[in-house]
Design an enzyme around this catalytic site. Structure first.
Site, short mmCIF file in Angstrom:
data_model
loop_
_atom_site.label_atom_id
_atom_site.label_comp_id
_atom_site.label_asym_id
_atom_site.label_seq_id
_atom_site.Cartn_x
_atom_site.Cartn_y
_atom_site.Cartn_z
N ASP A 77 35.73 110.28 76.45
CA ASP A 77 36.64 109.13 76.50
C ASP A 77 37.64 109.37 77.62
O ASP A 77 38.54 110.19 77.47
CB ASP A 77 37.34 109.00 75.13
CG ASP A 77 38.34 107.86 75.07
OD1 ASP A 77 38.40 107.06 76.01
OD2 ASP A 77 39.07 107.78 74.06
N ASP A 103 15.08 87.48 65.45
CA ASP A 103 14.32 88.71 65.27
C ASP A 103 14.91 89.94 65.94
O ASP A 103 14.34 91.02 65.87
CB ASP A 103 12.89 88.51 65.81
CG ASP A 103 12.00 87.90 64.74
OD1 ASP A 103 12.46 87.77 63.60
OD2 ASP A 103 10.85 87.54 65.07
N TYR A 121 52.44 100.11 81.19
CA TYR A 121 51.84 98.78 81.40
C TYR A 121 52.96 97.76 81.60
O TYR A 121 53.84 97.63 80.75
CB TYR A 121 50.99 98.38 80.18
CG TYR A 121 50.06 99.50 79.76
CD1 TYR A 121 48.79 99.63 80.30
CD2 TYR A 121 50.48 100.46 78.82
CE1 TYR A 121 47.96 100.68 79.94
CE2 TYR A 121 49.66 101.51 78.44
CZ TYR A 121 48.40 101.62 79.00
OH TYR A 121 47.58 102.65 78.64
N HIS A 155 37.41 107.56 68.08
CA HIS A 155 38.62 107.89 67.32
C HIS A 155 38.13 108.68 66.12
O HIS A 155 37.76 108.12 65.09
CB HIS A 155 39.37 106.63 66.89
CG HIS A 155 40.00 105.93 68.06
ND1 HIS A 155 40.86 104.88 67.93
CD2 HIS A 155 39.89 106.14 69.40
CE1 HIS A 155 41.25 104.47 69.14
NE2 HIS A 155 40.67 105.22 70.04
N ASP A 187 38.59 102.57 81.61
CA ASP A 187 38.52 103.43 80.43
C ASP A 187 37.07 103.34 79.95
O ASP A 187 36.66 102.32 79.38
CB ASP A 187 39.50 102.91 79.36
CG ASP A 187 39.54 103.81 78.11
OD1 ASP A 187 38.64 104.65 77.94
OD2 ASP A 187 40.48 103.64 77.31
N GLU A 233 43.55 109.42 81.16
CA GLU A 233 43.04 109.96 79.89
C GLU A 233 41.99 111.02 80.12
O GLU A 233 41.04 110.83 80.89
CB GLU A 233 42.43 108.81 79.06
CG GLU A 233 41.77 109.30 77.77
CD GLU A 233 41.30 108.16 76.87
OE1 GLU A 233 40.95 107.09 77.38
OE2 GLU A 233 41.28 108.38 75.65
N GLU A 254 46.30 110.73 76.69
CA GLU A 254 46.16 109.46 77.42
C GLU A 254 47.44 108.66 77.52
O GLU A 254 47.53 107.54 77.01
CB GLU A 254 45.06 108.61 76.78
CG GLU A 254 45.15 108.44 75.27
CD GLU A 254 44.04 107.52 74.75
OE1 GLU A 254 43.93 106.40 75.25
OE2 GLU A 254 43.30 107.93 73.84
N ARG A 301 46.79 104.08 83.05
CA ARG A 301 46.54 105.09 82.00
C ARG A 301 45.75 106.21 82.63
O ARG A 301 44.89 105.97 83.49
CB ARG A 301 45.78 104.47 80.81
CG ARG A 301 45.44 105.48 79.73
CD ARG A 301 45.09 104.83 78.38
NE ARG A 301 43.88 104.05 78.38
CZ ARG A 301 43.83 102.73 78.36
NH1 ARG A 301 44.96 102.03 78.35
NH2 ARG A 301 42.69 102.09 78.35
N HIS A 312 42.89 96.45 75.42
CA HIS A 312 41.47 96.45 75.05
C HIS A 312 40.67 95.40 75.81
O HIS A 312 39.80 94.75 75.26
CB HIS A 312 41.32 96.26 73.53
CG HIS A 312 41.82 97.42 72.75
ND1 HIS A 312 42.15 97.36 71.42
CD2 HIS A 312 42.05 98.72 73.12
CE1 HIS A 312 42.57 98.54 71.00
NE2 HIS A 312 42.52 99.38 72.02
N HIS A 338 51.20 102.57 73.03
CA HIS A 338 50.21 103.27 72.19
C HIS A 338 50.53 104.75 72.13
O HIS A 338 51.47 105.21 72.76
CB HIS A 338 48.78 103.01 72.70
CG HIS A 338 48.52 103.47 74.11
ND1 HIS A 338 48.28 104.79 74.43
CD2 HIS A 338 48.45 102.79 75.28
CE1 HIS A 338 48.06 104.89 75.73
NE2 HIS A 338 48.17 103.68 76.27
N HIS A 371 44.10 110.93 70.32
CA HIS A 371 43.42 110.87 69.01
C HIS A 371 42.36 111.96 69.00
O HIS A 371 41.96 112.46 70.06
CB HIS A 371 42.77 109.48 68.82
CG HIS A 371 41.96 109.02 70.01
ND1 HIS A 371 40.67 109.41 70.22
CD2 HIS A 371 42.29 108.24 71.08
CE1 HIS A 371 40.22 108.88 71.35
NE2 HIS A 371 41.19 108.17 71.89
#
Ligand code: GLY
Ligand code: MN
Ligand code: MN
Length: 434
Positions: free
Chosen positions: A267, A36, A384, A357, A256, A404, A380, A402, A239, A346, A350
């Site tokens: 972001d 439910d 790594y 994005h 992040d 950003e 960003e 990173r 990710h 990467h 964006h």
């Protein structure tokens, strides 16, 4: 957001659509989580942009020049019993009085009413492929008119991709949109500050994550995407969202995280030492990423193209990695070979807006898009280095960095919406010490 803002957007879109046209856009549906329970409802961003209406089971119709009103909203009828269980509904009256529709019908009557609205139009503006069940129904309605066309009814002759017009509008943020994005940015900055202050060896990633939950919800915002709270090796997983490991002395923590306010996202990423002090290897790499960030931000200004910030970032990163002997060769050759991709896989950003994005083309024809005032993008860059990276000394292992920020293109250049959050080593160390 004021309903006049949504009206302005619809008028602008209808002007571009022209005569004898109709635009049809369904809302998101509720998604069952188990039995439910549903996942928290998130409205379709295009639908939200044009209507501000936050219910499922709705369809927006725009028909320029329609006598009985150009903006028609199909939505759920009021139902006291269902509303007692599942919450309030606007109903047809609310759609008109509260949400500014010119006309409104129960969603259950759409099969009877919508085909009549399609008659006499030449072009149907819609987004094909996003909701395939709805696409089938729409084609069914058009077929229905065609089958009865011998009685003299005019059949629409083409489907036009609504997103060409709509997504270009969404790329340029209005004053109201920027107000929301600044709000999201400010809440997000506070949340990241909380995380930096709380962080210490022995804490768990989920405890840091909880600081974001608290700060976001405390201001009626929510996560715009699953937060990445990755200590040490986890910071090298782009990710990573498990967020369940212990934070260890001597490691970095990459966060992040971003919130959305009335759908508009922030972001932001920061990477800082769990114990409050960067090691010399961490600092060497951090300063390269920071320099890449600065070089990229400098390139955000009208007249430059979409890829200029990325080009600037990879140049700085390549040079830095050569200095640290992590890459060998000349800058020109390594750039040509994209050797940096071993450590920076990467892109530098964006578009940002209702979607993290966000929509909007990055190219026009075979050219990169020129930056113009009102566009918002992220910057960003990162580096790594997972453990056991071939040819890399172990002192660099498990460092993932990173940085950003959210950047608005202005007439003079740009404005970093998230600039209040420290980026420099000394500033972050001071904050964590205090
Ligand atoms: N948080 C998603 C991204 O940085 O693109
Ligand atoms: Mn991003
Ligand atoms: Mn991000």
């Amino acid at each position: 957001m004021k309903i006049t803002e949504f009206k302005r957007r619809r008028s602008q879109l209808m002007k571009m659509m022209g005569k004898n046209t109709i635009a049809i856009l369904p809302s998101s549906s509720e998604l069952i989580r188990n039995r439910d329970a549903h996942f928290p409802f998130r409205q379709d961003s295009d639908f939200l942009y044009l209507t501000g209406f936050n219910e499922p089971d709705a369809v927006m119709v725009l028909k320029p020049g329609r006598k009985h009103g150009e903006y028609i909203l199909f939505c759920r009828e009021k139902d006291p019993e269902k509303e007692t269980w599942n919450g309030r509904r606007a109903g047809q009256e609310g759609a008109i009085d509260i949400h500014g529709a010119d006309d409104s019908f129960p969603i259950d009557d759409i099969d009877d009413i919508l085909p009549g609205m399609l008659e006499g139009t030449d072009s149907i503006f819609n987004i094909m492929g996003r909701y395939s069940e709805f696409d089938k129904r729409l084609i069914g309605w058009v077929s229905h008119i065609r089958e009865h066309s011998r009685s003299g009814k005019h059949v629409p002759s083409e489907f036009v991709a609504l997103e060409y017009l709509l997504h270009d509008m969404r790329l340029f943020k209005s004053r109201e949109e920027l107000r929301m994005m600044r709000k999201a940015a400010a809440i997000n900055v506070r949340a990241h500050l909380r995380a930096m202050k709380l962080c210490a060896p022995g804490k768990y990633e989920y405890q840091i994550h909880a600081e974001f939950d608290h700060e976001y919800r405390g201001y009626n915002a929510d996560h715009a995407y699953p937060a990445i709270v990755g200590g040490g090796a986890n910071g090298c997983i782009l990710h990573y969202t498990d967020n369940n490991d212990e934070l260890k002395d001597g490691e970095l923590l990459l966060i992040d995280a971003g919130c959305e306010v009335e759908g508009y996202a922030s972001d932001v990423t920061r990477t800082f030492p769990v114990n409050g002090k960067y090691s010399s290897a961490q600092r060497d790499l951090y300063d390269i990423v920071l320099a890449a960030h600065q070089a990229a931000v400098k390139k955000v200004k009208p007249g430059n193209h979409w890829n200029d910030p990325h080009d600037a970032a990879v140049r700085v990163i390549t040079r830095g990695l050569i200095e640290l002997k992590l890459l060998k060769g000349t800058v020109a050759r390594l750039l040509k070979e994209q050797a940096y991709r071993k450590f920076y896989m990467h892109r530098t950003g964006h578009w940002l807006g209702l979607d993290v994005h966000d929509v909007g083309d990055y190219r026009v024809g075979d050219q990169w898009r020129l930056l113009e005032p009102g566009m918002v993008l992220t910057i960003e860059p990162g580096i790594y280095i997972p453990a056991h990276t071939r040819g890399v000394h172990r002192k660099w292992w498990n460092i993932g960095i990173r940085i950003e920020d959210d950047v608005l293109v202005t007439r003079q250049g740009c404005e970093i919406l998230t600039d209040a959050l420290p980026r420099k080593v000394a500033e972050i160390e001071a904050l964590m010490a205090g």
